[in-house]
Design a protein around this motif. Structure first.
Motif, short mmCIF file in Angstrom:
data_model
loop_
_atom_site.label_atom_id
_atom_site.label_comp_id
_atom_site.label_asym_id
_atom_site.label_seq_id
_atom_site.Cartn_x
_atom_site.Cartn_y
_atom_site.Cartn_z
N MET A 258 -0.78 14.90 5.95
CA MET A 258 0.65 14.82 5.69
C MET A 258 0.97 13.75 4.65
O MET A 258 1.80 13.96 3.76
CB MET A 258 1.41 14.54 6.98
N GLY A 259 0.31 12.59 4.77
CA GLY A 259 0.53 11.51 3.81
C GLY A 259 0.09 11.90 2.41
O GLY A 259 0.79 11.62 1.43
N ILE A 260 -1.07 12.57 2.32
CA ILE A 260 -1.57 13.00 1.02
C ILE A 260 -0.64 14.01 0.38
O ILE A 260 -0.29 13.91 -0.81
CB ILE A 260 -2.99 13.59 1.17
N VAL A 261 -0.22 15.02 1.16
CA VAL A 261 0.68 16.05 0.63
C VAL A 261 2.02 15.44 0.22
O VAL A 261 2.58 15.78 -0.82
CB VAL A 261 0.88 17.18 1.67
N SER A 262 2.52 14.52 1.03
CA SER A 262 3.79 13.86 0.69
C SER A 262 3.68 13.09 -0.61
O SER A 262 4.58 13.14 -1.46
CB SER A 262 4.21 12.92 1.83
N VAL B 74 0.85 -1.19 0.00
CA VAL B 74 0.00 0.00 0.00
C VAL B 74 0.88 1.25 0.00
O VAL B 74 2.06 1.20 0.36
CB VAL B 74 -0.95 0.02 1.22
N ASN B 75 0.29 2.39 -0.42
CA ASN B 75 1.04 3.64 -0.45
C ASN B 75 0.93 4.37 0.89
O ASN B 75 0.31 3.86 1.84
CB ASN B 75 0.58 4.53 -1.61
N ASN B 76 1.53 5.56 0.98
CA ASN B 76 1.53 6.32 2.23
C ASN B 76 0.13 6.64 2.72
O ASN B 76 -0.18 6.52 3.91
CB ASN B 76 2.32 7.63 2.05
#
Length: 408
Positions: A351-355, A25-27
């Protein structure tokens, strides 16, 4: 009890690294391990916090602990990412029930708002101890070839012991409200319009959004690349820095736990709004410095922020609850806990989405976290200058604790 569930909740940064590999899975998806747990706590705190006021502290504690133990044991049969996310959400619901009861119980055993703050810092200090044990235990399990899910089974065993203890301990007498409607979901929701409840709740949201950035995404920020264990920390110039990067989360939690024990002493001797505005400024400096100086500086400043974070949340919780009569302590604790969990869910998720928007670099997520820290500091500057709760705390001091004089 605080130590037990901190073992699971604050190990999520270490667990996320394993989940990303195990389930591919991704961040953003992996961050649901943290976010859904907090969503469960938020829902339970807001909609079930009144249970401790209506039915009493002990029954609510046992109910919450029982649900938490069940969710932990079910990890033994968990094989899919979706099933694990369901268990994470259930455990969050359980925490919301037993933690609001525990927070209300602190009010029952306190003799003043000042003692309430000291006791709250003491309880949260044990949360800090659990936050140290959890990541170390996850690292030990993985190095020993044991699956990370056994952390939850161990927590379930501790929870079972706590249930037995809760059944045997004699609780202080609790005076239930005379009218049934005064401890209800409707009355809990009315607190959303109260400026004192909302002020401390928004402060808790901002603080936890900043704090969770450290233990959820700091491990991802500090690594050099996603290769083998040997080259994950290859960008650090010496072995000391590599060790610090490897154990940065544990160092952060160790400093936070130490700071909370010191906080018990500080809050009995210093004016609370002064301490909070000073410490929130130091947190902001750590975040800005860690971003400006890069990984080699963040390696020191991000964990160091744990000392300054130590007293902020317990004090928010204590002062927020102390602004209300004891028969509302469960409900107001639930409202603050709801915003706490919302901050812990929304912060790392954003934070995960922005990263991910910037190629998966956690640096960009920490820019968001620095914004949360800046808003927290500005809010505490206002609290220091205007002292909006001073009169309310003095009133509750007299009516609930039979103590005259100004609250500390």
């Amino acid at each position: 009890m605080f130590m037990m569930f901190a073992m699971t909740s604050d190990s999520v940064g270490e667990i996320i690294k394993e989940v990303k590999i195990e389930f591919g899975v991704n961040n953003t998806q992996a961050s649901l391990m943290h976010s859904l747990f907090m969503v469960g706590i938020a829902f339970s705190g807001l909609f079930l916090g009144f249970l401790a006021d209506r039915f009493g502290r002990k029954p609510s504690l046992i109910l919450g602990l029982g649900l938490f133990a069940a969710s932990c044991y079910l990890f033994l049969v968990g094989e899919t990412f979706e099933f694990i996310l369901g268990l994470i959400t259930l455990s969050g619901l359980a925490v919301g029930i037993f933690k609001t009861a525990a927070l209300a119980l602190i009010g029952d055993i306190s003799t003043s708002t000042k003692q309430h703050t000291g006791t709250m810092n003491g309880a949260e200090a044990f949360f800090g101890v659990g936050a140290i044990i959890g990541p170390l235990l996850v690292a030990y399990l993985i190095r020993s070839g044991v699956h990370w899910m056994w952390l939850y089974v161990i927590a379930g065993g501790l929870c079972t012991i706590l249930i037995v203890m809760a059944l045997l301990v004699k609780y202080p007498e609790y005076q239930k409200p005379k009218t049934r409607g005064s401890a209800s979901l409707h009355e809990s929701l009315k607190l959303l319009k109260d400026p004192y409840a909302m002020g401390f709740s928004i402060g808790a949201f901002l603080y936890v959004a900043a704090e969770s950035a450290i233990y959820v995404w700091m491990p991802s920020y500090l690594i050099c690349n996603a290769g083998t264990v040997e080259d994950v920390f290859a960008c650090y110039s010496n072995d000391t820095n590599k060790v610090l990067a490897m154990y940065a989360v544990s160092i952060f939690f160790s400093l936070r736990a130490l700071g909370r024990f010191v906080g018990i002493w500080m809050m009995q001797r210093f004016e609370w709004s002064t301490v909070l505005v000073l410490f929130s400024f130091c947190i902001l400096v750590c975040f800005v410095g860690g971003l400006w100086g890069g990984k080699s500086v963040a390696l020191y400043l991000f964990p160091l922020s744990g000392i300054f974070m130590s007293v902020i949340y317990p004090t928010f919780n204590s002062k927020g609850i102390s602004c209300f009569p004891k028969y509302q302590h469960g409900a107001v604790a639930g409202v603050i806990l709801c915003f706490t969990a919302a901050g812990a869910a929304v912060g790392p998720l954003v934070m995960g989405i922005v990263s991910d928007m910037y190629g998966g670099d956690a640096k960009y997520g920490f820019i968001v976290a620095t914004g949360f820290a800046a808003l927290l500091f500005l809010g505490l500057v206002y609290n220091y200058l205007k002292r909006p709760t001073e009169a309310r705390l003095a009133q509750v001091e007299k009516s609930e604790y039979n103590v005259s004089g100004e609250p500390a």
